[in-house]
Design an enzyme around this catalytic site. Structure first.
Site, PDB file in Angstrom:
ATOM      1  N   SER A   1      -9.569  60.426  35.380  1.00  0.00           N
ATOM      2  CA  SER A   1     -10.767  60.963  36.031  1.00  0.00           C
ATOM      3  C   SER A   1     -10.482  62.258  36.801  1.00  0.00           C
ATOM      4  CB  SER A   1     -11.361  59.936  36.999  1.00  0.00           C
ATOM      5  OG  SER A   1     -12.463  60.498  37.695  1.00  0.00           O
TER       6      SER A   1
ATOM      7  N   GLY B   1     -19.058  68.917  27.772  1.00  0.00           N
ATOM      8  CA  GLY B   1     -19.655  68.228  28.907  1.00  0.00           C
ATOM      9  C   GLY B   1     -18.968  68.444  30.241  1.00  0.00           C
TER      10      GLY B   1
ATOM     11  N   LYS C   1     -21.130  50.853  34.804  1.00  0.00           N
ATOM     12  CA  LYS C   1     -22.409  51.467  35.186  1.00  0.00           C
ATOM     13  C   LYS C   1     -23.568  50.470  35.145  1.00  0.00           C
ATOM     14  CE  LYS C   1     -21.345  56.253  33.969  1.00  0.00           C
ATOM     15  NZ  LYS C   1     -21.806  57.454  33.212  1.00  0.00           N
TER      16      LYS C   1
ATOM     17  N   TYR D   1     -15.716  66.078  26.656  1.00  0.00           N
ATOM     18  CA  TYR D   1     -14.979  67.301  26.930  1.00  0.00           C
ATOM     19  C   TYR D   1     -13.492  67.002  26.816  1.00  0.00           C
ATOM     20  CZ  TYR D   1     -14.128  65.201  31.491  1.00  0.00           C
ATOM     21  OH  TYR D   1     -13.748  64.336  32.485  1.00  0.00           O
TER      22      TYR D   1
ATOM     23  N   GLY E   1     -27.163  59.541  19.065  1.00  0.00           N
ATOM     24  CA  GLY E   1     -26.679  58.364  19.781  1.00  0.00           C
ATOM     25  C   GLY E   1     -27.759  57.767  20.652  1.00  0.00           C
ATOM     26  N   ALA E   2     -27.723  56.450  20.796  1.00  0.00           N
ATOM     27  CA  ALA E   2     -28.736  55.745  21.583  1.00  0.00           C
ATOM     28  C   ALA E   2     -28.091  54.788  22.573  1.00  0.00           C
ATOM     29  CB  ALA E   2     -29.685  54.991  20.651  1.00  0.00           C
ATOM     30  N   GLY E   3     -26.851  55.077  22.963  1.00  0.00           N
ATOM     31  CA  GLY E   3     -26.144  54.224  23.907  1.00  0.00           C
ATOM     32  C   GLY E   3     -26.381  54.657  25.341  1.00  0.00           C
ATOM     33  N   GLY E   4     -25.447  54.292  26.212  1.00  0.00           N
ATOM     34  CA  GLY E   4     -25.619  54.545  27.635  1.00  0.00           C
ATOM     35  C   GLY E   4     -25.698  56.008  27.995  1.00  0.00           C
TER      36      GLY E   4
END
Length: 269
Positions: A14, A239, A65, A217, A127-130
């Site tokens: 992160s 991103g 999340k 990214y 895409g249709a995810g989170g």
């Protein structure tokens, strides 16, 4: 000094601690920011103990999340639509409050950092995810001409269509759909770039002069970015700017101070 942190699993990679350290230096806010790897079955306990110890706020990344969304007592409309939260804090009543700043981060990166206006544009979401779910409410608020969601599993895209019907009429299809419209903004919300893959869509979806945006990214251009360049896309973005912009929104929610992002993005580059 107030404690903040990002929690996820894995979380070693992160960049959030570096981003928030730069925000703190820029704004003069007295904060300390750490990262914690937490197992799924320990998440609720971690959050409770973190705020009981005086923690000021948490960023939440995968895979927590949805758990953050379910744990919070107060949620914004955008967070309700996303069914996921990436920012937690205690409100003035001492209740756990959740927000999803991902969509705002995406919109700010496009419009503020790259001068790409979303209004009246035709948008293709892959895409249709989170990741897609977290971005759609903010995109819809900018009043695009249309949004088409393509996904490998059509039923998942149709679930998004149903959930977002009160605020925007999404169109849906599968990756093998035949284009009957070209799109000025194409967003890759899948994680396929991690594996060096690209959603198998027709390049004819791309309008002349379009912008292609990969939410992922890395140190090198992603597979989707390379594909977009091969198709002649005028603007090709990753991103990283979205990451910094969503962090700036979190910082503002916690501290009431909005940091400047351009220098932070440049430093991370």
């Amino acid at each position: 000094m107030t404690q903040y942190a990002v929690v996820g699993n894995p979380v070693a990679h992160s960049k959030s601690p570096q981003i928030h350290r730069l925000f703190a230096e820029q704004t003069g806010e007295d904060v300390q920011y750490e990262k914690y790897q937490v197992e799924a079955d320990e998440f609720d306990t971690f959050v409770t103990e973190f705020f009981a110890a005086g923690g000021g706020g948490l960023n939440v990344t995968l895979p927590h999340k949805q758990a953050a969304f379910e744990l919070a007592r107060q949620k914004s409309t955008q967070t309700d639509l996303a069914k996921a939260a990436n920012t937690l804090w205690l409100n003035s009543d001492g209740e756990l409050q959740a927000e999803n700043t991902d969509g705002t981060g995406l919109v700010n990166d496009l419009q503020k950092n790259n001068q790409f206006s979303i209004a009246d544009k035709h948008i293709l979401m892959l895409g249709a995810g989170g990741a897609a779910r977290g971005a759609l409410a903010a995109l819809a608020a900018e009043k695009p001409a249309s949004i088409l969601v393509l996904n490998r599993t059509l039923a998942r895209a149709e679930a998004l269509q149903s959930d977002f019907a009160p605020i925007f009429e999404l169109q849906t299809g599968s990756y093998d759909a035949t284009p009957d419209q070209q799109y000025e903004l194409v967003i890759n919300a899948t994680a396929m770039s991690i594996a060096g893959e690209v959603p198998a869509i027709s390049p004819h979806f791309l309008a002349p002069g379009c912008c292609c945006y990969d939410m992922m990214y890395g140190d090198e251009k992603t597979a989707f970015m390379l594909w977009a360049e091969q198709q002649g896309a005028q603007m090709v973005l990753d991103g990283l700017g979205m990451l910094v912009e969503q962090a700036a929104e979190s910082f503002y929610l916690w501290r009431g101070v909005k940091p400047q992002t351009a220098d932070v993005i440049a430093a991370l580059r």
